[in-house]
Design a protein around this motif. Structure first.
Motif, PDB file in Angstrom:
ATOM      1  N   ALA A  45      38.866  87.254 -12.056  1.00  0.00           N
ATOM      2  CA  ALA A  45      37.455  87.119 -12.433  1.00  0.00           C
ATOM      3  C   ALA A  45      37.290  86.070 -13.527  1.00  0.00           C
ATOM      4  CB  ALA A  45      36.904  88.471 -12.896  1.00  0.00           C
ATOM      5  N   ILE A  46      38.177  86.080 -14.521  1.00  0.00           N
ATOM      6  CA  ILE A  46      38.123  85.053 -15.571  1.00  0.00           C
ATOM      7  C   ILE A  46      38.393  83.684 -14.968  1.00  0.00           C
ATOM      8  CG2 ILE A  46      39.212  84.224 -17.689  1.00  0.00           C
ATOM      9  CD1 ILE A  46      37.434  86.649 -18.099  1.00  0.00           C
ATOM     10  N   ASN A  47      39.327  83.625 -14.022  1.00  0.00           N
ATOM     11  CA  ASN A  47      39.622  82.360 -13.352  1.00  0.00           C
ATOM     12  C   ASN A  47      38.411  81.826 -12.591  1.00  0.00           C
ATOM     13  OD1 ASN A  47      40.849  81.063 -10.541  1.00  0.00           O
ATOM     14  ND2 ASN A  47      41.948  80.427 -12.363  1.00  0.00           N
ATOM     15  N   LEU A  48      37.633  82.740 -11.982  1.00  0.00           N
ATOM     16  CA  LEU A  48      36.484  82.331 -11.172  1.00  0.00           C
ATOM     17  C   LEU A  48      35.311  81.839 -12.014  1.00  0.00           C
ATOM     18  CD1 LEU A  48      36.507  85.115  -8.408  1.00  0.00           C
ATOM     19  CD2 LEU A  48      37.035  82.694  -8.109  1.00  0.00           C
ATOM     20  N   ILE A  49      35.118  82.389 -13.211  1.00  0.00           N
ATOM     21  CA  ILE A  49      33.975  81.954 -14.022  1.00  0.00           C
ATOM     22  C   ILE A  49      34.301  80.723 -14.856  1.00  0.00           C
ATOM     23  CG2 ILE A  49      33.042  84.296 -14.158  1.00  0.00           C
ATOM     24  CD1 ILE A  49      33.904  84.253 -17.156  1.00  0.00           C
ATOM     25  N   ASP A  50      35.540  80.257 -14.783  1.00  0.00           N
ATOM     26  CA  ASP A  50      35.927  79.089 -15.570  1.00  0.00           C
ATOM     27  C   ASP A  50      35.477  77.831 -14.843  1.00  0.00           C
ATOM     28  OD1 ASP A  50      37.094  77.557 -17.553  1.00  0.00           O
ATOM     29  OD2 ASP A  50      39.044  77.491 -16.547  1.00  0.00           O
ATOM     30  N   GLY A  51      34.142  77.657 -14.773  1.00  0.00           N
ATOM     31  CA  GLY A  51      33.590  76.536 -14.027  1.00  0.00           C
ATOM     32  C   GLY A  51      32.723  75.603 -14.841  1.00  0.00           C
ATOM     33  N   VAL A  52      32.323  76.024 -16.046  1.00  0.00           N
ATOM     34  CA  VAL A  52      31.543  75.157 -16.934  1.00  0.00           C
ATOM     35  C   VAL A  52      32.121  75.265 -18.340  1.00  0.00           C
ATOM     36  CG1 VAL A  52      29.407  75.308 -15.592  1.00  0.00           C
ATOM     37  CG2 VAL A  52      29.839  76.959 -17.413  1.00  0.00           C
ATOM     38  N   ASP A  53      31.820  74.279 -19.152  1.00  0.00           N
ATOM     39  CA  ASP A  53      32.371  74.237 -20.512  1.00  0.00           C
ATOM     40  C   ASP A  53      31.986  75.485 -21.301  1.00  0.00           C
ATOM     41  OD1 ASP A  53      33.299  71.744 -19.863  1.00  0.00           O
ATOM     42  OD2 ASP A  53      31.664  70.666 -20.843  1.00  0.00           O
ATOM     43  N   LEU A 107      32.316  78.693 -20.903  1.00  0.00           N
ATOM     44  CA  LEU A 107      31.921  79.981 -20.338  1.00  0.00           C
ATOM     45  C   LEU A 107      33.049  81.006 -20.427  1.00  0.00           C
ATOM     46  CD1 LEU A 107      30.007  81.862 -18.975  1.00  0.00           C
ATOM     47  CD2 LEU A 107      30.501  80.775 -16.777  1.00  0.00           C
ATOM     48  N   ALA A 108      34.166  80.727 -19.776  1.00  0.00           N
ATOM     49  CA  ALA A 108      35.280  81.679 -19.792  1.00  0.00           C
ATOM     50  C   ALA A 108      35.821  81.857 -21.210  1.00  0.00           C
ATOM     51  CB  ALA A 108      36.389  81.213 -18.848  1.00  0.00           C
ATOM     52  N   GLY A 109      35.989  80.736 -21.930  1.00  0.00           N
ATOM     53  CA  GLY A 109      36.511  80.815 -23.290  1.00  0.00           C
ATOM     54  C   GLY A 109      35.588  81.575 -24.225  1.00  0.00           C
ATOM     55  N   GLY A 110      34.287  81.361 -24.095  1.00  0.00           N
ATOM     56  CA  GLY A 110      33.329  82.039 -24.966  1.00  0.00           C
ATOM     57  C   GLY A 110      33.239  83.528 -24.701  1.00  0.00           C
ATOM     58  N   ILE A 111      33.203  83.903 -23.419  1.00  0.00           N
ATOM     59  CA  ILE A 111      33.164  85.329 -23.066  1.00  0.00           C
ATOM     60  C   ILE A 111      34.429  86.033 -23.557  1.00  0.00           C
ATOM     61  CG2 ILE A 111      33.189  86.959 -21.139  1.00  0.00           C
ATOM     62  CD1 ILE A 111      30.457  85.715 -21.615  1.00  0.00           C
ATOM     63  N   ALA A 112      35.588  85.379 -23.357  1.00  0.00           N
ATOM     64  CA  ALA A 112      36.855  85.968 -23.805  1.00  0.00           C
ATOM     65  C   ALA A 112      36.909  86.045 -25.332  1.00  0.00           C
ATOM     66  CB  ALA A 112      38.018  85.142 -23.271  1.00  0.00           C
ATOM     67  N   PHE A 145      37.331  71.594 -28.323  1.00  0.00           N
ATOM     68  CA  PHE A 145      37.615  70.462 -27.447  1.00  0.00           C
ATOM     69  C   PHE A 145      37.003  70.635 -26.059  1.00  0.00           C
ATOM     70  CE2 PHE A 145      40.930  70.284 -30.639  1.00  0.00           C
ATOM     71  CZ  PHE A 145      40.945  68.940 -30.963  1.00  0.00           C
ATOM     72  N   ASN A 146      36.814  71.874 -25.641  1.00  0.00           N
ATOM     73  CA  ASN A 146      36.218  72.119 -24.333  1.00  0.00           C
ATOM     74  C   ASN A 146      34.777  71.599 -24.273  1.00  0.00           C
ATOM     75  OD1 ASN A 146      35.331  74.966 -22.277  1.00  0.00           O
ATOM     76  ND2 ASN A 146      36.347  73.090 -21.653  1.00  0.00           N
ATOM     77  N   PHE A 147      34.089  71.617 -25.425  1.00  0.00           N
ATOM     78  CA  PHE A 147      32.717  71.102 -25.498  1.00  0.00           C
ATOM     79  C   PHE A 147      32.659  69.631 -25.898  1.00  0.00           C
ATOM     80  CE2 PHE A 147      31.294  75.625 -25.986  1.00  0.00           C
ATOM     81  CZ  PHE A 147      30.408  75.624 -24.929  1.00  0.00           C
ATOM     82  N   SER A 148      33.804  69.044 -26.229  1.00  0.00           N
ATOM     83  CA  SER A 148      33.822  67.662 -26.696  1.00  0.00           C
ATOM     84  C   SER A 148      33.479  66.687 -25.566  1.00  0.00           C
ATOM     85  CB  SER A 148      35.200  67.321 -27.264  1.00  0.00           C
ATOM     86  OG  SER A 148      35.292  65.954 -27.591  1.00  0.00           O
ATOM     87  N   LYS A 149      32.812  65.594 -25.918  1.00  0.00           N
ATOM     88  CA  LYS A 149      32.491  64.562 -24.928  1.00  0.00           C
ATOM     89  C   LYS A 149      33.559  63.474 -24.868  1.00  0.00           C
ATOM     90  CE  LYS A 149      27.465  65.152 -25.186  1.00  0.00           C
ATOM     91  NZ  LYS A 149      26.154  64.495 -25.466  1.00  0.00           N
ATOM     92  N   THR A 150      34.310  63.321 -25.958  1.00  0.00           N
ATOM     93  CA  THR A 150      35.318  62.266 -26.012  1.00  0.00           C
ATOM     94  C   THR A 150      36.749  62.777 -25.870  1.00  0.00           C
ATOM     95  OG1 THR A 150      35.348  62.414 -28.432  1.00  0.00           O
ATOM     96  CG2 THR A 150      33.839  60.819 -27.438  1.00  0.00           C
ATOM     97  N   SER A 151      36.967  64.064 -26.173  1.00  0.00           N
ATOM     98  CA  SER A 151      38.326  64.639 -26.100  1.00  0.00           C
ATOM     99  C   SER A 151      38.294  65.959 -25.339  1.00  0.00           C
ATOM    100  CB  SER A 151      38.892  64.843 -27.510  1.00  0.00           C
ATOM    101  OG  SER A 151      38.895  63.646 -28.232  1.00  0.00           O
ATOM    102  N   LYS A 152      37.683  65.926 -24.171  1.00  0.00           N
ATOM    103  CA  LYS A 152      37.492  67.158 -23.409  1.00  0.00           C
ATOM    104  C   LYS A 152      38.787  67.618 -22.744  1.00  0.00           C
ATOM    105  CE  LYS A 152      33.681  67.671 -21.181  1.00  0.00           C
ATOM    106  NZ  LYS A 152      33.174  68.820 -21.960  1.00  0.00           N
TER     107      LYS A 152
END
Length: 404
Positions: free
Chosen positions: A174-182, A184-189, A225-232
């Motif tokens: 389930a965590i693997n499936l929601i890991d589709g946008v910057d 989301l998975a990291g924030g919920i976890a 870094f997941n939200f970064s535009k230059t070092s994503k």
């Protein structure tokens, strides 16, 4: 001489602080965050040199090739931070967290290989079961009580062991499936990890609390870094598998520790409900996607762009807005739980969750129809029309199922 005395006093105070479990958890959180922040740029650079970047596909919400080895930093950070302390005062919990590290390591190498090469799904599932079994069979960790849901309390090992394995496998994926946008998975976890860690800390399970705070600290560094535009960077399967495993570990342990609710007034008599509420986003999204695929006579394991985060993106939201929507959904549901849990039974709470899931389905349907209207510039009357190919009549039921 006075300086020597001052140094001895400061050293004594410093040692006293380090021996306090609350400060240990705080230091582990900060160390994990620091290690994650400092190691991810190195991983990004190495990924670029070796040309190990994820290319966009039809399901991707990104247009640029991006490194997806953030899980390496998460894994290393949480282990370094957790093992700063000996955890010798809690033999049972220390043994369980050590077994959890065994499972984590299996999933780490599984995810790492899957991020580089495409693995067969059956092999992935087999290795996931192996990783989970080390914790369940060797550590005796299992959900063996239903807390009175539908009148069921104690359940035998013949049911509890397969059921617990199912919980782990379901949450990992389930965590693997929601890991589709910057984010989301990291924030919920991150939210769930802090919540479980705080409860473990308040109830003197410091080894569990330290691991939960270490994971949260590692995720906080990753999110920068997941939200970064230059070092994503993405966490990849390496990260989502180990994070999902740890969340399942915390949830099952939390449920196990609250079985004493009959004799302990401080325990939660509806611990399973709270565990579901904390992880409501990945659980609801996975259930919705699988249900829709089955109703439309497709394989539930065939990938598509029907996740709720895809739906929100199609409605014009950006990645941060999508993630914060689901973070807010988690927090609001947790607050709702604490406002109502004393007044309803676990069976009633189960039906409340079923009702919330139905609302989630309806919200998904309405948002998909809105996205269709915006994309094709249709009127609402045209959007609702769904002719049946055989009869050329409008089939509302088929239109609804197809639009879920």
């Amino acid at each position: 001489m006075n300086a020597d005395i001052l140094i001895d006093v400061l050293r004594t105070q410093y040692q006293n602080i380090l021996q306090h479990e609350v400060y240990q958890c705080l230091i582990s959180f900060l160390v994990a965050c620091a290690v994650s922040v400092t190691s991810i740029p190195v991983i990004i650079n190495i990924s670029g040199l070796l040309e190990l970047k994820k290319k966009p596909n039809f399901r991707s919400a990104h247009q640029q090739e991006t490194p997806e080895f953030g899980g390496i930093a998460i894994y290393a950070s949480l282990l370094i931070a957790h093992f700063l302390w000996p955890h010798t005062n809690e033999n049972t919990d220390a043994y369980l967290t050590s077994l959890a590290v065994v499972g984590l390591t299996i999933l780490f190498f599984l995810g790492l290989k899957d991020d580089i090469l495409v693995l067969d799904p059956n092999k992935k599932l087999l290795l996931q079961v192996l990783a989970v079994s080390t914790l369940i069979l060797l550590g005796g960790l299992k959900v063996d009580n239903f807390f009175g849901i539908f009148g069921i309390h104690q359940i035998p090992d013949l049911v509890s062991i397969p059921f617990t394995i199912f919980i782990f496998i379901a949450l990992i994926n389930a965590i693997n499936l929601i890991d589709g946008v910057d984010g989301l998975a990291g924030g919920i976890a991150f939210i769930a990890g802090l919540s479980f860690g705080t409860w473990f800390l308040l109830n003197h399970h410091f080894s569990m609390a330290c691991m939960a705070f270490s994971m949260s600290g590692a995720l906080l560094g990753f999110l920068r870094f997941n939200f970064s535009k230059t070092s994503k960077i993405f966490m990849g399967d390496t990260g989502s598998l180990i994070v999902g495993f740890l969340l399942a570990f915390f949830a099952v342990k939390f449920i196990r520790l609250n079985v004493t609710y009959i004799h302990d007034s401080s325990a939660f008599f509806n611990a399973p409900i709270l565990a579901v509420v904390l992880l409501i986003v990945p659980i609801f999204d996975t259930l919705r996607v699988f249900l829709v695929r089955i109703l439309n006579r497709r394989s539930p394991f065939k990938a598509d762009r029907n996740h709720m985060h895809h739906v929100l993106l199609d409605n014009g939201m950006n990645h941060f807005q999508t993630s914060i929507t689901f973070w807010s959904m988690t927090i609001v549901n947790v607050i709702g739980y604490f406002l109502t849990f004393k007044y309803i039974t676990n069976t009633q709470a189960f039906f409340v969750l079923v009702g919330l899931f139905c609302l989630y389905l309806l919200a998904g349907y309405a948002l998909k129809m809105r996205a269709l209207k915006l994309k094709r510039q249709l009127t609402w009357a045209a959007v609702w029309k769904a002719p049946d190919v055989r009869t050329q009549r409008y089939s509302w039921a088929k239109r609804f199922i197809k639009g879920l």
